[in-house]
Design a protein around this motif. Sequence first.
Motif, short mmCIF file in Angstrom:
data_model
loop_
_atom_site.label_atom_id
_atom_site.label_comp_id
_atom_site.label_asym_id
_atom_site.label_seq_id
_atom_site.Cartn_x
_atom_site.Cartn_y
_atom_site.Cartn_z
N MET A 1 1.07 -1.39 -0.20
CA MET A 1 -0.33 -0.06 0.04
C MET A 1 0.60 1.12 0.06
SD MET A 1 -1.24 0.15 4.17
CE MET A 1 -2.06 1.71 3.81
N PRO A 2 0.39 2.37 -0.40
CA PRO A 2 1.14 3.77 -0.54
C PRO A 2 1.51 4.13 0.74
CG PRO A 2 -0.84 3.77 -1.90
CD PRO A 2 -0.95 2.53 -1.06
N THR A 3 2.92 4.61 1.10
CA THR A 3 3.26 5.21 2.03
C THR A 3 2.91 6.44 2.43
OG1 THR A 3 5.31 3.67 1.95
CG2 THR A 3 5.47 5.38 3.53
N ARG A 4 2.59 6.92 3.50
CA ARG A 4 2.36 8.20 3.78
C ARG A 4 3.60 9.01 3.63
NH1 ARG A 4 -0.10 10.74 9.48
NH2 ARG A 4 0.18 12.76 8.87
N ARG A 5 3.55 10.20 2.69
CA ARG A 5 4.38 11.01 2.59
C ARG A 5 4.62 12.04 3.27
NH1 ARG A 5 3.61 7.53 -1.49
NH2 ARG A 5 4.98 7.18 -3.20
N LEU A 6 5.34 12.23 4.49
CA LEU A 6 5.40 13.24 5.49
C LEU A 6 6.03 14.35 4.76
CD1 LEU A 6 6.09 11.43 8.53
CD2 LEU A 6 3.96 12.17 8.08
N PHE A 7 7.05 14.16 3.80
CA PHE A 7 7.69 15.57 3.15
C PHE A 7 7.00 16.22 2.53
CE2 PHE A 7 8.41 11.27 1.11
CZ PHE A 7 8.01 11.41 -0.21
N TYR A 8 5.73 15.87 2.13
CA TYR A 8 4.74 16.60 1.19
C TYR A 8 4.04 17.26 2.21
CZ TYR A 8 5.56 14.48 -3.27
OH TYR A 8 6.25 13.71 -4.41
N GLU A 9 3.60 16.98 3.39
CA GLU A 9 3.09 17.93 4.27
C GLU A 9 3.98 18.63 4.97
OE1 GLU A 9 1.19 15.00 7.18
OE2 GLU A 9 0.65 13.52 5.63
N ASP A 10 5.12 18.54 5.08
CA ASP A 10 6.09 19.44 5.73
C ASP A 10 7.35 19.09 5.36
OD1 ASP A 10 7.52 21.41 6.94
OD2 ASP A 10 7.04 20.70 8.99
N ALA A 11 7.94 19.81 4.25
CA ALA A 11 9.35 19.39 3.73
C ALA A 11 10.57 19.99 4.83
CB ALA A 11 9.57 20.20 2.23
N TYR A 12 10.08 20.71 5.74
CA TYR A 12 11.29 21.25 6.68
C TYR A 12 11.20 20.18 7.98
CZ TYR A 12 11.46 25.31 4.00
OH TYR A 12 11.57 26.20 3.06
N ARG A 13 10.36 19.19 8.06
CA ARG A 13 10.26 17.92 9.12
C ARG A 13 11.46 17.09 8.70
NH1 ARG A 13 5.43 14.48 10.89
NH2 ARG A 13 6.44 13.04 12.66
N THR A 14 12.33 16.85 9.89
CA THR A 14 13.34 16.04 9.62
C THR A 14 13.36 14.76 10.57
OG1 THR A 14 14.86 17.22 11.08
CG2 THR A 14 14.94 17.58 8.85
N GLN A 15 12.44 14.92 11.88
CA GLN A 15 12.45 13.51 12.48
C GLN A 15 11.08 13.10 12.50
OE1 GLN A 15 14.93 14.03 15.80
NE2 GLN A 15 13.29 12.62 17.50
N PHE A 16 11.05 11.91 12.55
CA PHE A 16 9.38 11.11 12.99
C PHE A 16 9.65 9.86 13.31
CE2 PHE A 16 11.60 9.71 9.00
CZ PHE A 16 11.07 8.31 8.72
N GLU A 17 8.46 9.33 13.57
CA GLU A 17 8.49 7.89 14.32
C GLU A 17 7.25 7.25 13.13
OE1 GLU A 17 6.94 7.31 17.99
OE2 GLU A 17 8.73 8.01 19.00
N ALA A 18 7.86 5.86 13.10
CA ALA A 18 7.10 5.10 11.86
C ALA A 18 7.04 3.67 12.26
CB ALA A 18 7.45 5.27 10.64
N ARG A 19 5.97 3.05 11.96
CA ARG A 19 5.74 1.50 12.25
C ARG A 19 6.36 0.75 10.99
NH1 ARG A 19 1.88 -1.95 10.57
NH2 ARG A 19 0.50 -0.30 9.93
N VAL A 20 7.13 -0.28 11.30
CA VAL A 20 7.83 -0.97 10.27
C VAL A 20 6.79 -2.09 9.77
CG1 VAL A 20 9.62 -2.77 9.78
CG2 VAL A 20 10.09 -1.02 11.02
N VAL A 21 6.17 -1.87 8.40
CA VAL A 21 5.30 -2.82 7.81
C VAL A 21 5.75 -3.97 7.23
CG1 VAL A 21 3.60 -2.98 5.89
CG2 VAL A 21 3.85 -0.76 7.22
#
Length: 400
Positions: A1-21
Amino acid sequence: MPTRRLFYEDAYRTQFEARVVACAPEGGAWAVELDQTCFFAESGGQPSDTGLLGGRPVLDVRVREDGAIIHLVDAPLEGIVVGQVDWTRRLDLMEQHTGQHLLSAAFVHLFGADTLAWHLGAQSTTIDVDMDSLTPEQAEQVERTVNQLIRSGLAVRTHMTDSAHVHQFPLRKPPAVEGEIRVVEIDGYDWAACGGTHLHSIGELGLLKIKTWERYKRAVRVTFLAGQRALNDYLSLDRMTRDLARRLTIAVDDLPRWADRTQEEMTSLRNRVRTLQEQLVAREADDLIAGARRVGPALVVRQTFSGRPLEELRLLAAKVAARPGCVAVFGLRSGAPHLILHRAVDLRLDVGKIIREVLPLIEGKGGGSPIQAQGGGGRPERLEEALDAAVARIAEALGR
């Protein structure tokens, strides 16, 4: 399934948490799929982000056919992981990509010239502009226009649309994809279908500098620097010019005049040295001819040299051969052995044939005309033998 693209929501965000699919081995690395990510995957000419994922270096980022973004790391990951994008690289890529949009738009506005292709490199970025040529005046006009726009601080916005509605935007060129389309706008100045990351405004670029341009295939390839790259380039050039001025004890503004004057002096000196060299070589040729060996109707100058430029020996051989009835048979010891044969025009002798016959003695190759010939080889210990063989063949050819 497509991955949520956080860089489109905020290109200045550099740190995030995510779940390994998903996580699977791939070519000595591990391919990790996340439910969301800040890591941009290479596409549309923009390289992928780098950084850390779960504390492991991110080796590559790519998009799978189903829209999932795959991160290659050097160890397996599971559960909830923290990602950290390399901000220095991300910002650099955003600056260059935003600069490309602005520069390409300026070429369209000023000259009606589309950008046919572009490449974002590690040191500079290029665009291939649909023009037959680009003059220095035109390049400066583009550069001034772009930097004036940068000072205006136009906002950069994104719009999501689709193939059915994309015509609402005055795009520079038709989109290359179907379905959902992302349009990047430089406020009222440019609209382009693009999936990359960009600055919030072109004012953040600070500076854009065109470095070079050249004819490439059927277009003009323009190389430019934007943002921090352009500033670093200016600082480097400024430091270099100030250092040169300090060394020469002149003002920076006087460097061009100093360079012109120095060039004129060097040209004059080269001409003087060339004249003196020819005089000295002519005198040396006279001395060599005075001690030449008589071989039938010819005077043969057989000589071995060391540590002299090959071009100088060619000139010396030509000076010897300028005298009627003379033949130069020269050997040069300078790394690989070299042979030069040159004879006067009044002699019936093919030195090209002779040199091809003797060069095998030094395991060499070469050739030339009946008047002059040369060649080099790999057996310096047999150079004297080759010279003697050349003299013997000259004597035979002249009917001694």
